[in-house]
Design an enzyme around this catalytic site. Structure first.
Site, PDB file in Angstrom:
ATOM      1  N   LYS A  49       0.843  -1.204   0.000  1.00  0.00           N
ATOM      2  CA  LYS A  49       0.000   0.000   0.000  1.00  0.00           C
ATOM      3  C   LYS A  49       0.875   1.251   0.000  1.00  0.00           C
ATOM      4  CE  LYS A  49      -3.940  -2.269   2.226  1.00  0.00           C
ATOM      5  NZ  LYS A  49      -4.792  -2.463   3.412  1.00  0.00           N
ATOM      6  N   GLN A  92      -4.524  -1.235   9.637  1.00  0.00           N
ATOM      7  CA  GLN A  92      -4.532  -2.545   8.982  1.00  0.00           C
ATOM      8  C   GLN A  92      -5.163  -3.593   9.906  1.00  0.00           C
ATOM      9  OE1 GLN A  92      -3.742  -3.109   5.825  1.00  0.00           O
ATOM     10  NE2 GLN A  92      -4.076  -5.311   5.929  1.00  0.00           N
ATOM     11  N   ASP A 115     -10.868   3.378   4.315  1.00  0.00           N
ATOM     12  CA  ASP A 115     -11.259   1.973   4.241  1.00  0.00           C
ATOM     13  C   ASP A 115     -12.779   1.815   4.157  1.00  0.00           C
ATOM     14  OD1 ASP A 115      -9.352  -0.091   4.134  1.00  0.00           O
ATOM     15  OD2 ASP A 115      -8.684   0.359   6.174  1.00  0.00           O
TER      16      ASP A 115
HETATM   17  N1  GUN Z   1      -7.198  -6.421   6.081  1.00  0.00           N
HETATM   18  C1  GUN Z   1      -7.626  -7.122   5.016  1.00  0.00           C
HETATM   19  N2  GUN Z   1      -8.188  -6.305   4.089  1.00  0.00           N
HETATM   20  C2  GUN Z   1      -8.096  -5.055   4.596  1.00  0.00           C
HETATM   21  C3  GUN Z   1      -8.503  -3.783   4.110  1.00  0.00           C
HETATM   22  O1  GUN Z   1      -9.072  -3.623   3.015  1.00  0.00           O
HETATM   23  N3  GUN Z   1      -8.228  -2.725   4.936  1.00  0.00           N
HETATM   24  C4  GUN Z   1      -7.622  -2.872   6.145  1.00  0.00           C
HETATM   25  N4  GUN Z   1      -7.422  -1.784   6.874  1.00  0.00           N
HETATM   26  N5  GUN Z   1      -7.246  -4.046   6.626  1.00  0.00           N
HETATM   27  C5  GUN Z   1      -7.483  -5.126   5.857  1.00  0.00           C
END
Ligand code: GUN
Length: 279
Positions: A49, A92, A115
């Protein structure tokens, strides 16, 4: 002929478009990424990311902790909420069990919730108000649209009911005028249900579960799963090789949904910055 829904290429096109949008802003958008614990998959996702953000011209700021108290994480989020230079905040998931995930996600300013996990934004999705939408389902919908722009009247079966994927995915497909069924681990006769679907979105977390006899001829199949096999290779929740010929369109794993999740995070960050800088 089956259409291969190449998420890697679509994500590249999305990122190129975002880089152009960023050039028109008065400053670079900024994304704060918080990673807690030692989950190796999460560490890789966060690094991907950050790299993708930097590549399009988003400043990314990572906060990594081996462990942290709930109150200290809440203080960090408050500080980032109050910082005018920060456009997006991502925590995350999954978080270590000691932390209260719901409280953490609700502490994020909904305007910085790139998110789309804040209850206010999930509620807005449900009532059809504009709001940040969770990245994976948003990316899945873009992939489905490659195969078919108008989804009106189609039966979509979403397998999985998580807040990250299944629930927002079902809402997005409803908004597209699909008839939506959400299936999950307790659903009876899942293969039979799937066979009635024009669109199947699979987020089960079990390798190669969906087989050819689960699918209607000409179904659009979106595979959200990322599983590592014993031989080290990645595979999805759909048995791609046996299903391919049966589908009108299908996503591969890797290079399907994964790159689109990251591209949509960047899009949500740019949208948050655009909104802020316009005001
Ligand atoms: N863990 C798995 N997918 C995601 C996501 O799209 N965002 C976040 N913050 N954590 C995740």
């Amino acid at each position: 002929m089956t259409l291969l829904l190449n998420g890697f290429e679509l994500a590249q096109r999305c990122r190129a478009e975002l880089a152009e949008r960023i050039k028109t802003l008065s400053r670079a958008p900024k994304l704060a990424v918080i990673l807690i614990g030692d989950n190796p998959a999460s560490a890789i996702y966060v690094r991907n990311k950050e790299n993708a953000a930097t590549e399009v011209g988003i400043t990314s700021e990572a906060y990594r902790f081996e462990s942290i108290y709930q109150k200290d994480l809440l203080s960090l989020i408050e500080k980032l909420n109050a910082d005018d230079g920060v456009d997006g905040i991502l925590v995350q998931l999954p978080l270590p069990e000691k932390l209260n995930e719901k409280e953490i996600l609700q502490a994020i300013d909904p305007a910085k919730d790139v998110d789309g996990f804040h209850p206010l934004n999930l509620g807005k999705l449900m009532i059809g108000e504009p709001a940040p939408v969770a990245c994976t389902p948003k990316g899945c919908l873009k992939l489905i649209h490659l195969a078919k722009p108008d989804l009106t009247g189609l039966h979509a079966v979403v397998i999985g009911r998580s807040v990250i994927v299944g629930k927002p995915m079902a809402q997005l497909l409803l908004r597209e005028n699909c008839t939506v069924t959400t299936a999950h681990s307790k659903t009876k006769n899942l293969p039979e249900l799937c066979r009635s679907a024009d669109i199947v979105v699979v987020a089960i977390g079990k390798p190669k579960t969906v087989k050819a006899d689960w699918l209607k001829d000409g179904a659009i199949v979106i595979d959200v799963g990322i599983n590592r096999l014993e031989n080290g290779k990645l595979c999805g929740d759909v048995d791609f090789d046996v299903c391919f010929d049966k589908c009108a369109a299908i996503t591969p794993v890797p290079k399907g949904v994964g790159p689109m999740t990251i591209a949509m995070l960047l899009e949500n960050t740019v949208e948050a910055a655009e909104k802020k800088l316009k005001n």
